[in-house]
Design an enzyme around this catalytic site. Structure first.
Site, PDB file in Angstrom:
ATOM      1  N   CYS A   1       0.904  14.717  29.862  1.00  0.00           N
ATOM      2  CA  CYS A   1       1.668  14.127  28.740  1.00  0.00           C
ATOM      3  C   CYS A   1       0.894  12.981  28.100  1.00  0.00           C
ATOM      4  O   CYS A   1       0.902  12.825  26.883  1.00  0.00           O
ATOM      5  CB  CYS A   1       3.015  13.575  29.211  1.00  0.00           C
ATOM      6  N   ASP A   2       0.258  12.150  28.932  1.00  0.00           N
ATOM      7  CA  ASP A   2      -0.260  10.874  28.429  1.00  0.00           C
ATOM      8  C   ASP A   2      -1.782  10.752  28.445  1.00  0.00           C
ATOM      9  O   ASP A   2      -2.323   9.801  27.875  1.00  0.00           O
ATOM     10  CB  ASP A   2       0.327   9.716  29.266  1.00  0.00           C
TER      11      ASP A   2
ATOM     12  N   CYS B   1       2.534  11.172  34.420  1.00  0.00           N
ATOM     13  CA  CYS B   1       2.294  12.511  33.890  1.00  0.00           C
ATOM     14  C   CYS B   1       0.970  12.553  33.128  1.00  0.00           C
ATOM     15  O   CYS B   1       0.874  12.046  32.000  1.00  0.00           O
ATOM     16  CB  CYS B   1       3.446  12.911  32.972  1.00  0.00           C
TER      17      CYS B   1
END
Ligand SMILES: Cc1cc2nc3c(=O)[nH]c(=O)nc-3n(C[C@H](O)[C@H](O)[C@H](O)COP(=O)(O)OP(=O)(O)OC[C@H]3O[C@@H](n4cnc5c(N)ncnc54)[C@H](O)[C@@H]3O)c2cc1C
Length: 329
Positions: free
Chosen positions: A141-142, A138
């Site tokens: 997200c990261d 992701c």
């Protein structure tokens, strides 16, 4: 001991398809539950910006998710979050029971499965060990954890190509590792990625292993050129894997027709091979998987489910769709 609930339609998953189906079903005055294991939004929550949803030239994924959810709720759908569906099965009385991890049972004559898919893993040593410690599925997200780092993206489709481009906002260098000698992504995404000076493609190459450092964080990736069999190592602190998705269909009990990859096969009304069980969005076998196709499927599925319920009310035991768009009575 769980609780038993009765609904007209139960929708499994609150991604774009689930929330659109919920909006239509609710607006048709059906008692509707949308069961979601996480937060509403599905893959929209993993997508930074959407530029190809009509009417929205530029909308953040989470903003569109919020709009979808509030629209479904406005028309009466009950969106229940943190609810993991483990089984959907048809009973002898031709109604479905949808059973959740906590033991609750939802009884309904129709179910719409909109459970999307799960990222496919590389299946190499180190992948699971370093998940969340440099291995990610992701980018939104990261990505921010890799500011000024050298990282790798694995894959050659739309997701890999788009996310490699996105990750250059943070990373100083992004290697795009692909097992073929050209990308499969759409031309516009290819053009963006291959003209991005921070992206360097590594063609005909497969990841063999992921290794960590003394702190337990990813620091190098073992590679093999599948044309020459030559092995090499790439110094990288992050590896983002975008090699495809598997449909989330494990909860369906009983034989339902699917393709070789497990995607559910439906007719034009989104009905699966089990009467009363509909499927929409990424979980369904189809040419492409986009927000637009997910909501298109979901519109059809919700309207078909409503007609199915009407036929049952008219006394039809197992309604069959006829080509005129209605149900045989
Ligand atoms: C990185 C990325 C970028 C993308 N960019 C775009 C883009 O720019 N434009 C575009 O149109 N499309 C884009 N897509 C594709 C788009 O996001 C999907 O096609 C769309 O989200 C599919 O919607 P869906 O509702 O079918 O499935 P999903 O969005 O996958 O939603 C499924 C939902 O079901 C839930 N669920 C699954 N199993 C269970 C269970 N057992 N119990 C309860 N809940 C369950 C999941 O938690 C999830 O919330 C992108 C996808 C990715 C991965």
């Amino acid at each position: 001991m769980g609780t038993t609930f009765n609904y007209d339609v139960v929708i499994v998953g609150a991604g774009p398809a689930g929330m659109c189906a919920g909006m239509y079903a609710g607006r048709s005055m059906l008692k509707t539950a949308v069961l979601e294991r996480g937060a509403p939004g599905g893959e929209l929550l993993n997508t930074e910006v959407i530029e190809d949803y009509p009417g929205f030239e530029h909308v953040l994924g989470y903003e569109l998710a919020e709009k979808f959810a509030s629209h479904a709720v406005k028309f009466g759908a009950e969106v229940k979050t943190g609810v993991v569906v483990i089984t959907v099965r048809k009973r002898e009385d031709r109604r479905f029971e949808t059973i959740t991890e906590s033991g609750d049972v939802y009884i309904s004559p129709t179910v719409i499965v909109t459970a999307g898919g799960t990222p496919i893993k590389l299946g190499v040593p180190g992948e699971l060990e370093y998940a969340g410690k440099g291995v990610s599925y992701c980018a939104i997200c990261d990505g921010a954890f890799f500011r000024n780092h050298t990282i790798a993206v694995v894959g050659g489709g739309d997701a890999a190509t788009e996310e490699a481009d996105f990750l250059t906002r943070y990373a100083s260098k992004v290697y795009l590792i692909h097992r073929r000698d050209q990308l499969r992504a759409s031309k516009i995404l290819q053009h963006r990625a291959l003209n991005n000076l921070k992206i360097e493609p590594i063609w005909n190459t497969e990841v063999e292993r992921i290794e960590g450092d003394a702190q337990g964080l990813v620091h190098k990736i073992g590679l093999r050129n599948n044309q020459t069999n030559e092995r090499s190592e790439l110094a990288a602190t992050g590896i983002f894997v975008f090699i495809g998705f598997r449909p989330n269909v494990g909860m369906i009990e009983g034989h339902v027709r699917h393709d070789d990859m497990g995607y559910l096969l439906t007719d034009a009304n989104m009905q699966t091979s089990i009467p009363g069980l509909f499927a929409a969005g990424d979980v369904r076998a189809q040419l492409t998987r986009q927000v637009t196709t997910a909501v298109g499927d979901a519109t059809t599925a919700a309207i078909a489910a409503e007609k199915y319920l009407a036929a049952i009310r008219d006394g039809v035991r197992e309604p069959e769709i006829v080509h005129t768009g209605g149900y045989a009575v």
